[in-house]
Motif scaffolding. Structure first.
Motif, mmCIF file in Angstrom:
data_model
loop_
_atom_site.group_PDB
_atom_site.id
_atom_site.type_symbol
_atom_site.label_atom_id
_atom_site.label_comp_id
_atom_site.label_asym_id
_atom_site.label_seq_id
_atom_site.Cartn_x
_atom_site.Cartn_y
_atom_site.Cartn_z
ATOM 1 N N UNK A 160 0.834 -1.207 0.000
ATOM 2 C CA UNK A 160 0.000 0.000 0.000
ATOM 3 C C UNK A 160 0.873 1.263 0.000
ATOM 4 N N UNK A 161 2.024 1.192 0.651
ATOM 5 C CA UNK A 161 2.937 2.333 0.680
ATOM 6 C C UNK A 161 3.893 2.301 -0.508
ATOM 7 N N UNK A 162 4.483 1.146 -0.751
ATOM 8 C CA UNK A 162 5.557 1.040 -1.735
ATOM 9 C C UNK A 162 5.093 1.358 -3.159
ATOM 10 N N UNK A 163 3.957 0.819 -3.562
ATOM 11 C CA UNK A 163 3.522 0.998 -4.952
ATOM 12 C C UNK A 163 3.315 2.473 -5.308
ATOM 13 N N UNK A 164 2.507 3.229 -4.561
ATOM 14 C CA UNK A 164 2.307 4.628 -4.972
ATOM 15 C C UNK A 164 3.585 5.481 -4.868
ATOM 16 N N UNK A 165 4.400 5.219 -3.835
ATOM 17 C CA UNK A 165 5.631 6.010 -3.696
ATOM 18 C C UNK A 165 6.594 5.690 -4.834
ATOM 19 N N UNK A 166 6.730 4.426 -5.163
ATOM 20 C CA UNK A 166 7.613 4.018 -6.252
ATOM 21 C C UNK A 166 7.097 4.568 -7.589
ATOM 22 N N UNK A 167 5.802 4.500 -7.804
ATOM 23 C CA UNK A 167 5.214 5.024 -9.034
ATOM 24 C C UNK A 167 5.488 6.526 -9.163
ATOM 25 N N UNK A 168 5.270 7.255 -8.084
ATOM 26 C CA UNK A 168 5.504 8.701 -8.097
ATOM 27 C C UNK A 168 6.988 9.016 -8.331
ATOM 28 N N UNK A 169 7.876 8.293 -7.649
ATOM 29 C CA UNK A 169 9.319 8.528 -7.820
ATOM 30 C C UNK A 169 9.756 8.196 -9.235
ATOM 31 N N UNK A 170 9.237 7.106 -9.776
ATOM 32 C CA UNK A 170 9.590 6.722 -11.147
ATOM 33 C C UNK A 170 9.123 7.801 -12.124
ATOM 34 N N UNK A 171 7.947 8.321 -11.935
ATOM 35 C CA UNK A 171 7.387 9.330 -12.824
ATOM 36 C C UNK A 171 8.144 10.660 -12.732
ATOM 37 N N UNK A 202 11.356 11.300 -10.964
ATOM 38 C CA UNK A 202 12.818 11.305 -10.912
ATOM 39 C C UNK A 202 13.466 10.651 -12.121
ATOM 40 N N UNK A 203 12.886 9.583 -12.633
ATOM 41 C CA UNK A 203 13.523 8.850 -13.726
ATOM 42 C C UNK A 203 13.825 9.725 -14.937
ATOM 43 N N UNK A 216 14.800 12.663 -15.004
ATOM 44 C CA UNK A 216 15.977 13.475 -14.681
ATOM 45 C C UNK A 216 17.265 12.658 -14.720
ATOM 46 N N UNK A 217 17.126 11.317 -14.668
ATOM 47 C CA UNK A 217 18.301 10.450 -14.593
ATOM 48 C C UNK A 217 18.577 9.690 -15.885
ATOM 49 N N UNK A 218 17.950 10.101 -16.980
ATOM 50 C CA UNK A 218 18.187 9.447 -18.277
ATOM 51 C C UNK A 218 19.680 9.534 -18.602
ATOM 52 N N UNK A 219 20.221 8.456 -19.074
ATOM 53 C CA UNK A 219 21.628 8.433 -19.432
ATOM 54 C C UNK A 219 22.513 7.881 -18.325
ATOM 55 N N UNK A 220 21.954 7.720 -17.124
ATOM 56 C CA UNK A 220 22.724 7.122 -16.025
ATOM 57 C C UNK A 220 22.507 5.610 -16.070
ATOM 58 N N UNK A 221 23.552 4.874 -15.793
ATOM 59 C CA UNK A 221 23.522 3.404 -15.802
ATOM 60 C C UNK A 221 22.352 2.911 -14.945
ATOM 61 N N UNK A 222 21.550 1.987 -15.466
ATOM 62 C CA UNK A 222 20.306 1.538 -14.838
ATOM 63 C C UNK A 222 20.474 1.131 -13.361
ATOM 64 N N UNK A 223 21.438 0.277 -12.996
ATOM 65 C CA UNK A 223 21.564 -0.075 -11.575
ATOM 66 C C UNK A 223 21.811 1.139 -10.676
ATOM 67 N N UNK A 250 19.653 5.209 -6.799
ATOM 68 C CA UNK A 250 19.329 6.600 -6.433
ATOM 69 C C UNK A 250 17.857 6.719 -6.039
ATOM 70 N N UNK A 251 16.981 6.116 -6.844
ATOM 71 C CA UNK A 251 15.541 6.192 -6.555
ATOM 72 C C UNK A 251 15.231 5.484 -5.232
#
Length: 195
Positions: A128-139, A141-142, A144-151, A156-157
Motif C-alpha cells: 500500500x505504501x511502496x507501490x504509490x511512492x515508487x510510481x511517483x518517484x519513477x514518474x 525522478x527517472x 531526470x536520470x536518463x543516461x545514467x547506468x540503470x543499476x 538513487x531512486x
C-alpha cells in the motif's frame, strides 16, 4: 520430615537471546507450582536485563509437599521442556524465613510481546505504501536520470524513497491499519449436545 516451610533457591544460567522464551517457561512453571498442595509462593529475578544469571525461588509448607512437587510428572515435564535453554548451576534449600525476604538487586518484568501480524498482512501494508511512492518517484525522478547506468539509477531512486517510506509513510499506514493487522480470529465456541 520437616514441618517447617522450605524455600528452594535455584540459580540458572540463561543466554540473553533466549530471555523471552525462558520468561514464558518460568511463568508456566509458576502456574504448575501454584496448583501443588502446600505451595506458598514463587518468583524469579535477574540482576539486569543482560545477565545470564536467573535466581528462581519457590516455597512449600513442608518437606512432604516439596517432595511431592519435585517428584511429580508435571515438574519432570516442565524441567525437560527447558533442556538446551537453561542450565542449573546451584540449588539451595532453606527452612524458616531466611533467604525468602532477601532484597534482590533488581527485578525484571517481562511484558507480553505485541502480536505479530501474519506475513501476508505485512506484505499488503508494505505494498500500500511502496507501490504509490515508487510510481511517483519513477514518474518524477527517472526522466531526470536518463543516461545514467540503470543499476545506479535504481539505487538513487531507492535511496531517495526508503527514508520517506520507513520513517514517515509506513508508520502512518501501520497505525491506520493496526486494528486489521493484529485482529485475531475469534475463538469458536462449541455448544455441547444437550442429549
Amino acid at each position: 520430615m520437616s514441618a517447617e516451610p522450605i524455600t528452594v533457591s535455584i540459580t540458572r544460567h540463561v543466554s540473553p537471546d533466549r530471555a523471552k522464551e525462558v520468561a514464558a517457561w518460568a511463568r508456566a512453571g509458576q502456574d504448575l507450582l501454584s496448583a501443588s498442595p502446600g505451595y506458598l509462593g514463587s518468583g524469579w529475578i535477574r540482576p539486569d536485563p543482560q545477565s545470564t544469571e536467573w535466581h528462581m525461588l519457590y516455597r512449600f509448607a513442608d518437606a512432604a509437599s516439596l517432595d511431592a512437587w519435585e517428584n511429580s510428572s508435571e515438574r519432570s515435564w516442565w524441567v525437560q521442556s527447558a533442556m538446551g535453554m537453561v542450565e542449573d548451576t546451584r540449588t539451595e534449600r532453606r527452612t524458616g524465613i531466611e533467604g525468602w525476604f532477601d532484597q534482590p538487586t533488581g527485578v525484571t518484568v517481562v511484558n507480553a510481546s505485541a502480536p505479530v501480524p501474519p506475513r501476508w498482512k505485512q506484505m499488503v501494508s508494505i505494498f500500500i505504501v511502496f507501490y504509490p511512492v515508487n510510481l511517483l518517484a519513477t514518474w518524477l525522478v527517472t526522466p531526470l536520470l536518463i543516461g545514467i547506468w540503470l543499476p545506479l539509477r535504481v539505487l538513487i531512486v531507492v535511496a531517495a524513497i526508503m527514508p520517506i517510506m520507513t520513517y514517515a509513510l509506513l508508520p502512518l499506514v501501520t497505525r491506520a491499519l493496526r486494528p486489521w493487522l493484529v485482529n485475531r480470529p475469534r475463538a469458536r465456541t462449541r455448544i455441547a449436545n444437550p442429549q
